[in-house]
Design an enzyme around this catalytic site. Structure first.
Site, PDB file in Angstrom:
ATOM      1  N   ARG A   1       0.824  -1.218   0.000  1.00  0.00           N
ATOM      2  CA  ARG A   1       0.000   0.000   0.000  1.00  0.00           C
ATOM      3  C   ARG A   1       0.857   1.267   0.000  1.00  0.00           C
ATOM      4  NH1 ARG A   1      -2.633  -3.706  -0.943  1.00  0.00           N
ATOM      5  NH2 ARG A   1      -4.649  -4.348  -0.090  1.00  0.00           N
TER       6      ARG A   1
ATOM      7  N   SER B   1     -11.091   0.336   3.226  1.00  0.00           N
ATOM      8  CA  SER B   1     -10.369  -0.063   4.440  1.00  0.00           C
ATOM      9  C   SER B   1      -9.766   1.153   5.120  1.00  0.00           C
ATOM     10  CB  SER B   1      -9.256  -1.054   4.092  1.00  0.00           C
ATOM     11  OG  SER B   1      -9.792  -2.244   3.548  1.00  0.00           O
TER      12      SER B   1
ATOM     13  N   GLU C   1      -5.063   4.363   6.234  1.00  0.00           N
ATOM     14  CA  GLU C   1      -4.944   4.466   4.783  1.00  0.00           C
ATOM     15  C   GLU C   1      -5.663   5.684   4.220  1.00  0.00           C
ATOM     16  OE1 GLU C   1      -4.941   0.998   2.211  1.00  0.00           O
ATOM     17  OE2 GLU C   1      -5.642  -0.207   3.887  1.00  0.00           O
TER      18      GLU C   1
END
Length: 314
Positions: A166, A219, A294
């Site tokens: 990520r 998420s 995130e």
């Protein structure tokens, strides 16, 4: 909302409602929003303003309920995809679900995992989007980016983009690079195999993630890594803190998975922030693990909101 198209013909609006341009479906007004159609338009805006917010689908962007002063640049009209045998070139504003479908129609595999992900190519490259043990970087050859510091367009190879879980060179250097397009090399196989994989991925996603009928930003936290290299599920950690269904105002942890926060009824950025902090703080207290968020933010946040986000970023 007034259209203020400039002499350069960039489509621009004042006091622009962002509710339909973020997957949380939260009200926020942008002082100026620009819809760009080309690399030249995007580069001209980056050069013109000291700071802008580039927006694809808004699937991981929390806007402030107090609004966004800096220009919001929406890339959805930069939507060209070109195929040359098994080489695919994709502009930054292409929705990755469409990319997955177009690759399937050309019997090219590698993008099946993208089906159902509400993101555009630019954001997917920047955050190295992934699912089903695959990431956008797996088949990437290079990306064409605008280097704000050097004031020029450059090509970066997969190695230069320094991808990790990520993460990427783009994300590690906020404000430095702007993704314009990317080139991929896919594999030619039978279309029916690709269709089966896409169908399986879609069914799996329906079971474990909320649909966008329940507005959310995807998420909230990365899955934390352990010293031995294995990872833990952030959602599982939140679940074990007893937070499934927890609410603050009109935002709340989804009842079926602990890593999603839902806008249940016109939530504010403060509501969302309070829920995310409760998740973060509870996991830190119970497991001594600091989760990494995130979600990125844009706009004018209150002092209390800023304080909470600073705590979570340390």
């Amino acid at each position: 909302m007034n259209c203020t198209c400039s002499k350069s013909n960039i489509e621009s609006y004042e006091n622009f409602e962002l509710k339909n341009f973020n997957t949380l479906k939260m009200h926020s007004l942008a002082d100026v929003a620009c819809f760009i159609k080309s690399e030249a338009e995007l580069c001209s805006l980056v050069q013109k303003y000291q700071k802008i917010h580039i927006l694809g689908c808004g699937s991981n962007v929390l806007f402030s309920s107090a609004g966004v002063r800096e220009p919001v640049v929406i890339t959805k009209k930069m939507s060209e995809i070109s195929f040359r045998k098994n080489i695919v070139e994709v502009q930054a504003g292409v929705q990755v679900q469409k990319l997955s479908q177009e690759a399937c129609l050309n019997s090219l595999c590698g993008f099946e995992f993208l089906i159902g992900i509400p993101a555009t190519l630019g954001g997917a490259v920047a955050m190295n989007a992934g699912a089903h043990k695959q990431t956008i970087s797996d088949f990437l050859l290079s990306a064409r980016v605008f280097d704000v510091k050097e004031n020029k367009i450059i090509n970066l190879t997969k190695e230069q983009l320094d991808f990790s879980y990520r993460n990427s060179l783009i994300k590690k250097n906020p404000g430095r690079y702007v993704v314009l397009s990317a080139k991929f090399e896919l594999e030619k196989i039978g279309r029916s195999i690709i269709e089966d994989r896409m169908r399986e991925n879609t069914e799996f996603r329906k079971k474990v993630q909320p649909s966008l009928a329940l507005p959310n930003l995807g998420s909230v936290f990365k899955n934390p890594s352990l010293p031995d290299g294995s990872t833990l599920s952030a959602g599982m950690l939140v679940d074990k803190c007893g937070l499934l269904g927890y609410k603050s105002g009109s935002a709340g942890v989804w009842e079926r998975h602990g890593n999603f926060v839902i806008n249940y009824n016109n939530c504010t950025s403060s509501d969302y922030t309070n829920v995310v902090y409760k998740m973060y703080d509870s996991v830190r207290e119970k497991f001594n693990i600091k989760l990494e968020c995130e979600i990125v933010r844009a706009g004018e946040f209150s002092e209390s909101e800023e304080e909470v986000w600073k705590i979570m970023q340390n």
